[in-house]
Design a protein around this motif. Structure first.
Motif, PDB file in Angstrom:
ATOM      1  N   THR A   7      -5.109   3.636  12.973  1.00  0.00           N
ATOM      2  CA  THR A   7      -5.569   2.264  12.826  1.00  0.00           C
ATOM      3  C   THR A   7      -6.986   2.098  13.339  1.00  0.00           C
ATOM      4  OG1 THR A   7      -3.305   1.496  13.113  1.00  0.00           O
ATOM      5  CG2 THR A   7      -5.032  -0.139  13.388  1.00  0.00           C
ATOM      6  N   ILE A   8      -7.338   2.851  14.362  1.00  0.00           N
ATOM      7  CA  ILE A   8      -8.669   2.720  14.938  1.00  0.00           C
ATOM      8  C   ILE A   8      -9.757   3.041  13.928  1.00  0.00           C
ATOM      9  CG2 ILE A   8      -8.942   5.090  15.782  1.00  0.00           C
ATOM     10  CD1 ILE A   8     -10.081   3.875  18.359  1.00  0.00           C
ATOM     11  N   CYS A   9      -9.392   3.742  12.864  1.00  0.00           N
ATOM     12  CA  CYS A   9     -10.376   4.119  11.845  1.00  0.00           C
ATOM     13  C   CYS A   9     -10.617   3.014  10.835  1.00  0.00           C
ATOM     14  CB  CYS A   9      -9.910   5.358  11.082  1.00  0.00           C
ATOM     15  SG  CYS A   9      -9.665   6.784  12.113  1.00  0.00           S
ATOM     16  N   LEU A  10      -9.828   1.957  10.869  1.00  0.00           N
ATOM     17  CA  LEU A  10      -9.837   0.980   9.786  1.00  0.00           C
ATOM     18  C   LEU A  10     -11.234   0.479   9.467  1.00  0.00           C
ATOM     19  CD1 LEU A  10      -8.429  -0.862   7.801  1.00  0.00           C
ATOM     20  CD2 LEU A  10      -8.147  -2.507   9.653  1.00  0.00           C
ATOM     21  N   TYR A  11     -12.003   0.215  10.499  1.00  0.00           N
ATOM     22  CA  TYR A  11     -13.308  -0.385  10.250  1.00  0.00           C
ATOM     23  C   TYR A  11     -14.374   0.646   9.949  1.00  0.00           C
ATOM     24  CZ  TYR A  11     -11.063  -4.525  11.954  1.00  0.00           C
ATOM     25  OH  TYR A  11     -10.192  -5.562  12.117  1.00  0.00           O
ATOM     26  N   HIS A  42     -14.036 -14.374  -0.532  1.00  0.00           N
ATOM     27  CA  HIS A  42     -13.046 -15.395  -0.879  1.00  0.00           C
ATOM     28  C   HIS A  42     -11.652 -14.797  -1.056  1.00  0.00           C
ATOM     29  CE1 HIS A  42     -16.871 -17.102  -2.855  1.00  0.00           C
ATOM     30  NE2 HIS A  42     -16.779 -17.597  -1.629  1.00  0.00           N
ATOM     31  N   GLY A  43     -11.251 -13.916  -0.161  1.00  0.00           N
ATOM     32  CA  GLY A  43      -9.948 -13.265  -0.287  1.00  0.00           C
ATOM     33  C   GLY A  43      -9.125 -13.359   0.984  1.00  0.00           C
ATOM     34  N   ARG A  44      -8.057 -12.628   0.986  1.00  0.00           N
ATOM     35  CA  ARG A  44      -7.223 -12.432   2.187  1.00  0.00           C
ATOM     36  C   ARG A  44      -7.287 -10.942   2.491  1.00  0.00           C
ATOM     37  NH1 ARG A  44      -2.297 -12.736   2.153  1.00  0.00           N
ATOM     38  NH2 ARG A  44      -1.921 -13.676   4.198  1.00  0.00           N
ATOM     39  N   ILE A  45      -8.089 -10.569   3.455  1.00  0.00           N
ATOM     40  CA  ILE A  45      -8.289  -9.159   3.809  1.00  0.00           C
ATOM     41  C   ILE A  45      -7.297  -8.792   4.907  1.00  0.00           C
ATOM     42  CG2 ILE A  45      -9.955  -7.412   4.472  1.00  0.00           C
ATOM     43  CD1 ILE A  45     -10.719  -8.994   1.939  1.00  0.00           C
ATOM     44  N   LEU A  46      -6.319  -7.986   4.572  1.00  0.00           N
ATOM     45  CA  LEU A  46      -5.332  -7.549   5.565  1.00  0.00           C
ATOM     46  C   LEU A  46      -5.925  -6.364   6.324  1.00  0.00           C
ATOM     47  CD1 LEU A  46      -2.037  -7.741   3.464  1.00  0.00           C
ATOM     48  CD2 LEU A  46      -3.262  -9.558   4.686  1.00  0.00           C
ATOM     49  N   THR A  47      -6.309  -6.601   7.553  1.00  0.00           N
ATOM     50  CA  THR A  47      -7.031  -5.566   8.300  1.00  0.00           C
ATOM     51  C   THR A  47      -6.119  -4.481   8.854  1.00  0.00           C
ATOM     52  OG1 THR A  47      -6.858  -6.665  10.443  1.00  0.00           O
ATOM     53  CG2 THR A  47      -8.694  -7.322   9.003  1.00  0.00           C
ATOM     54  N   VAL A  48      -4.835  -4.818   9.088  1.00  0.00           N
ATOM     55  CA  VAL A  48      -3.881  -3.877   9.695  1.00  0.00           C
ATOM     56  C   VAL A  48      -4.419  -3.369  11.026  1.00  0.00           C
ATOM     57  CG1 VAL A  48      -2.228  -2.061   9.133  1.00  0.00           C
ATOM     58  CG2 VAL A  48      -3.479  -3.145   7.298  1.00  0.00           C
ATOM     59  N   ASP A  49      -5.147  -4.222  11.746  1.00  0.00           N
ATOM     60  CA  ASP A  49      -5.586  -3.831  13.079  1.00  0.00           C
ATOM     61  C   ASP A  49      -4.458  -4.106  14.063  1.00  0.00           C
ATOM     62  OD1 ASP A  49      -5.556  -6.547  13.527  1.00  0.00           O
ATOM     63  OD2 ASP A  49      -7.732  -6.770  13.715  1.00  0.00           O
ATOM     64  N   ALA A  55      -8.718 -11.518   7.413  1.00  0.00           N
ATOM     65  CA  ALA A  55     -10.091 -11.994   7.293  1.00  0.00           C
ATOM     66  C   ALA A  55     -10.336 -12.535   5.888  1.00  0.00           C
ATOM     67  CB  ALA A  55     -11.073 -10.875   7.614  1.00  0.00           C
ATOM     68  N   GLN A  56     -11.540 -13.098   5.699  1.00  0.00           N
ATOM     69  CA  GLN A  56     -11.890 -13.709   4.414  1.00  0.00           C
ATOM     70  C   GLN A  56     -12.699 -12.785   3.522  1.00  0.00           C
ATOM     71  OE1 GLN A  56     -14.511 -17.138   4.718  1.00  0.00           O
ATOM     72  NE2 GLN A  56     -13.394 -18.194   3.077  1.00  0.00           N
ATOM     73  N   HIS A  92      -7.114 -13.773  -3.772  1.00  0.00           N
ATOM     74  CA  HIS A  92      -6.184 -12.645  -3.807  1.00  0.00           C
ATOM     75  C   HIS A  92      -6.346 -11.759  -2.568  1.00  0.00           C
ATOM     76  CE1 HIS A  92      -4.454 -13.297  -7.739  1.00  0.00           C
ATOM     77  NE2 HIS A  92      -5.656 -13.501  -8.249  1.00  0.00           N
ATOM     78  N   THR A  93      -5.435 -10.830  -2.427  1.00  0.00           N
ATOM     79  CA  THR A  93      -5.353 -10.005  -1.215  1.00  0.00           C
ATOM     80  C   THR A  93      -5.990  -8.644  -1.417  1.00  0.00           C
ATOM     81  OG1 THR A  93      -3.317 -11.108  -0.521  1.00  0.00           O
ATOM     82  CG2 THR A  93      -3.745  -8.932   0.424  1.00  0.00           C
ATOM     83  N   ALA A  94      -6.676  -8.168  -0.391  1.00  0.00           N
ATOM     84  CA  ALA A  94      -7.189  -6.799  -0.370  1.00  0.00           C
ATOM     85  C   ALA A  94      -6.643  -6.101   0.868  1.00  0.00           C
ATOM     86  CB  ALA A  94      -8.712  -6.786  -0.345  1.00  0.00           C
ATOM     87  N   THR A  95      -6.301  -4.858   0.722  1.00  0.00           N
ATOM     88  CA  THR A  95      -5.747  -4.084   1.842  1.00  0.00           C
ATOM     89  C   THR A  95      -6.477  -2.758   1.943  1.00  0.00           C
ATOM     90  OG1 THR A  95      -4.108  -2.746   0.661  1.00  0.00           O
ATOM     91  CG2 THR A  95      -3.489  -5.008   1.184  1.00  0.00           C
ATOM     92  N   PRO A  96      -6.373  -2.100   3.092  1.00  0.00           N
ATOM     93  CA  PRO A  96      -6.809  -0.697   3.117  1.00  0.00           C
ATOM     94  C   PRO A  96      -6.002   0.085   2.090  1.00  0.00           C
ATOM     95  CG  PRO A  96      -6.390  -1.508   5.340  1.00  0.00           C
ATOM     96  CD  PRO A  96      -5.867  -2.540   4.394  1.00  0.00           C
ATOM     97  N   GLY A  97      -6.592   1.123   1.534  1.00  0.00           N
ATOM     98  CA  GLY A  97      -5.899   1.918   0.538  1.00  0.00           C
ATOM     99  C   GLY A  97      -4.577   2.444   1.059  1.00  0.00           C
ATOM    100  N   LEU A  98      -3.539   2.364   0.242  1.00  0.00           N
ATOM    101  CA  LEU A  98      -2.228   2.860   0.621  1.00  0.00           C
ATOM    102  C   LEU A  98      -2.205   4.379   0.557  1.00  0.00           C
ATOM    103  CD1 LEU A  98      -0.074   0.301  -1.403  1.00  0.00           C
ATOM    104  CD2 LEU A  98      -0.828   0.145   0.982  1.00  0.00           C
TER     105      LEU A  98
END
Length: 454
Positions: A7-11, A42-49, A55-56, A92-98
């Motif tokens: 998770t620490i790598c997310l950013y 203008h999205g829903r950014i799921l950070t998974v932190d 975030a937006q 719409h939603t954006a996530t880190p790549g699965l």
């Protein structure tokens, strides 16, 4: 156990998957001087932190996440630089790549392109009809293959058999692989070509399914039983393998999957991945486990293949292609009731499964346990991570005890051997795994990919 990027790598380094195929499939073209080459607003950014923050907006440069925040914050960070791509997510939603921790995508792509698709079949009749449609397009004598059938999803709730297939395939050999990959069904033409008949004994570590009269039903379980048939099927060509990978990559990206662990590969798979990478077309991050086989000789061959390519932590294509170790099979599957267990397998949760010899079926090891232990010791000594397929409780105990033994003989902190599937762990296996995880996994550098199993 599963593949995870910490998770620490997310950013810092994760390809972002959005609901838009455009954002997934268009190559990133970094501007020469911009802070970001791609901005999602203008999205829903799921950070998974650690706090599961939402975030937006998000800014990315050359595949690295460089800013997460509000639209205003991200736009201010990116600046008004020509060439920066801006995508409006419209809520719409954006996530880190699965990350798919276990997927035979290269072979799966080939099967999707060239075989009969059976994963959504609803009955035996449905399967037979699909085979018939394929045979109409096939010359007499040519093989017809398919994959993905699952008796648990069929209204008949039974295996497909040679008898089912024979009426529509009198002149073509047919082989249909089960969804698990641990068994399949051949028609009578294929059985005859493979010299499998009533007198044929079950091979070591394999099962020839039989009817009440002792005749083969066409269902063959595990590699040693399937191999007399499958070795007759024309090999996948390098071009077919390459096309299969490119096809399945599109499917993965459309679902937001940006990294995959492909276990049990051979040279033809690696060559396809490498070719696609060299041509700038590999968008997925692929971690592979090489096929180790079941003998010390095959282990030596696998080690030679591993030594011929970059080894972890080295990668190819900026972490797009990684050689992550080897795969071994300690036992079979639960679906085939070939997993190695202490107590008899049951049919329909109540009826004991009986073997052709009249004894209760407790599955069997795919590798001689003593040979398996020597193979693990060999790879451990050479610094190669081992991922072992183990389903049954008896298989799992043998695997974890082997890992503990070789680590005690020659400590190699951080080598990260793994168990694939681990369906039926005993309390002993859980204790040993916890102890190994605690005592042999050192602190890792930030953002090192944690490929720990599948």
């Amino acid at each position: 156990m599963a593949i995870t990027f910490r998770t620490i790598c997310l950013y810092r380094k994760l390809t972002v998957a959005t609901l838009f195929a455009l954002a997934l499939q268009t190559p990133l073209l970094p501007a020469q001087s911009s802070a970001a080459d791609l901005v999602l607003l203008h999205g829903r950014i799921l950070t998974v932190d650690a706090r599961d923050s939402v975030a937006q907006a998000i800014a990315i440069r050359r595949g690295f996440i460089v800013k997460v925040g509000s639209d205003a914050e991200v736009l201010e960070f990116a600046g008004n630089v020509p060439g920066t791509r801006i995508i409006d997510l419209h809520g719409h939603t954006a996530t880190p790549g699965l990350i798919d921790t276990h997927a035979h995508i290269a072979d799966g792509g080939v099967e999707e392109l060239y075989g009969v698709k059976l994963s959504d079949a609803t009955s035996v009749a449905d399967i037979v009809a699909r085979v018939k449609a394929k045979i109409v397009l096939t010359k007499p004598g040519e093989w017809v293959t398919g994959s993905g059938w699952d008796e648990g999803k069929l209204s008949d709730h039974r295996y497909v058999t040679a008898a089912d297939l024979d009426a529509v395939s009198p002149n073509n050999p047919v082989w249909l692989t089960h969804t698990t990959g641990h068994y399949g069904v051949a028609n009578s033409v294929a059985l005859k070509l493979a010299h499998i008949a009533a007198p044929t004994a079950d091979p070591n570590a394999g099962t020839i399914d039989r009817d009440s009269h002792g005749n083969p039903t066409g269902v063959l379980k595990e590699e040693s039983a399937m191999e007399p048939v499958t070795r007759l099927i024309p090999s996948t060509t390098p071009e077919q393998m390459r096309e299969g990978v490119l096809y399945i990559q599109k499917v993965l990206l459309s679902e937001g999957i940006t990294a995959v662990k492909d276990p049990d590969i051979q040279q033809v798979h690696w060559d396809a991945y490498k070719s696609i990478l060299d041509q700038g077309q590999l968008r997925e991050r692929i971690c592979v486990l090489w096929r180790a086989g079941s003998t010390l000789e095959s282990a030596g061959k696998a080690l030679a293949e591993i030594k011929a390519v970059p080894r972890l932590p080295a990668t190819l294509g900026d972490d797009h292609l990684l050689s992550c170790g080897v795969k071994m099979y300690m036992d079979g599957s639960g679906g085939a009731r070939t997993g190695w267990v202490y107590d008899d397998w049951l049919r329909n949760a109540t009826t004991p499964d009986i073997t052709s010899t009249g004894t209760g079926n407790r599955g069997y090891p795919q590798i001689d346990p003593a040979v398996y232990r020597e193979m693990v010791r060999f790879f451990h000594r050479n610094g190669v991570p081992v991922g072992t397929h183990a389903v049954g409780d008896r298989a799992m105990d043998w695997v974890v005890d082997t890992y503990a033994l070789v680590e005690k003989e020659q400590p190699r902190p951080g080598l990260r051997h793994s168990i694939i599937h681990a369906n039926l762990p005993t309390p002993h296996a859980l204790d040993v795994m916890a102890d190994l995880q605690k005592n042999t996994t050192p602190g890792t550098r930030k953002c090192s990919p944690d490929f720990s199993g599948g």
